[in-house]
Every structure is written in structure tokens, then in C-alpha cells.
Design a protein around this motif. Sequence first.
Motif, PDB file in Angstrom:
ATOM      1  N   MET A 187       0.848  -1.190  -0.076  1.00  0.00           N
ATOM      2  CA  MET A 187       0.005  -0.191  -0.013  1.00  0.00           C
ATOM      3  C   MET A 187       0.950   1.317  -0.029  1.00  0.00           C
ATOM      4  O   MET A 187       0.572   2.304  -0.833  1.00  0.00           O
ATOM      5  CB  MET A 187      -0.793   0.059   1.396  1.00  0.00           C
ATOM      6  N   GLU A 188       1.943   1.497   0.584  1.00  0.00           N
ATOM      7  CA  GLU A 188       2.913   2.357   0.738  1.00  0.00           C
ATOM      8  C   GLU A 188       3.431   2.680  -0.564  1.00  0.00           C
ATOM      9  O   GLU A 188       3.329   3.886  -1.392  1.00  0.00           O
ATOM     10  CB  GLU A 188       3.845   2.172   1.686  1.00  0.00           C
ATOM     11  N   GLU A 189       3.740   1.527  -1.485  1.00  0.00           N
ATOM     12  CA  GLU A 189       4.287   1.774  -2.893  1.00  0.00           C
ATOM     13  C   GLU A 189       3.059   2.339  -3.647  1.00  0.00           C
ATOM     14  O   GLU A 189       3.414   3.180  -4.361  1.00  0.00           O
ATOM     15  CB  GLU A 189       4.749   0.432  -3.197  1.00  0.00           C
ATOM     16  N   ILE A 190       1.828   1.945  -3.559  1.00  0.00           N
ATOM     17  CA  ILE A 190       0.587   2.335  -4.392  1.00  0.00           C
ATOM     18  C   ILE A 190       0.560   3.723  -3.928  1.00  0.00           C
ATOM     19  O   ILE A 190       0.540   4.695  -4.772  1.00  0.00           O
ATOM     20  CB  ILE A 190      -0.609   1.683  -4.096  1.00  0.00           C
ATOM     21  N   VAL A 191       0.591   4.282  -2.746  1.00  0.00           N
ATOM     22  CA  VAL A 191       0.502   5.643  -2.423  1.00  0.00           C
ATOM     23  C   VAL A 191       1.536   6.447  -3.079  1.00  0.00           C
ATOM     24  O   VAL A 191       1.114   7.622  -3.596  1.00  0.00           O
ATOM     25  CB  VAL A 191       0.267   5.822  -0.855  1.00  0.00           C
TER      26      VAL A 191
END
Length: 92
Positions: A42-46
Motif C-alpha cells: 500500500m505504501e508503494e501504491i500511495v
Amino acid sequence: MSEKKKVQQQEETKGTVIYLGPEIPGIVSAGAVFKNGLTAKMEEIVKEFPAVKTLLVPVKDVVKKKKNLNRELSAERICYEKIAEYATRKGV
């Protein structure tokens, strides 16, 4: 982006937040709950697609944000649609 703004955004996702966006296969389901921070994926997508952050909502704001999702020209609705396009385009 200022350092103060970055710290504020990080603090917003450290508590319990709910993802109100569409499913991003292999990453997150609609309605997923994150406690004490986001997963690495999720951090990567954000980072890659910051609109996702708009739909990571603190529990106390869920009702208000859901109402906004039903309004055609709200920021939440626009982000929801962009995230759905992103998920389709990425073919994740």
C-alpha cells in the motif's frame, strides 16, 4: 511538499484507517482496514499514485467520506474513479 506536510500525512495513516476505494487486485480490497500504518504494498501504491491517500480515511471520518463518494463532483468520487482506471491500466 514541505516536511511538515509529509509528517502530517504519515501520522494520518498511523492510526486505524479504512480504504474506501475500489479493489486493486493483489494489493487491497475495498473496505480494508489498516491499523498502525499501511502495508508495504500500500505504501508503494500511495507513492506511485497519491490519489489513493484521499480514500484512506480515519475511522471517525468514514460516514462523511462515504457521503462525499456519492456526490458526482466531489474529490473523493473523482479519486475513486481515477483509482479504478489506475487499477485497470496497471493490470495488477
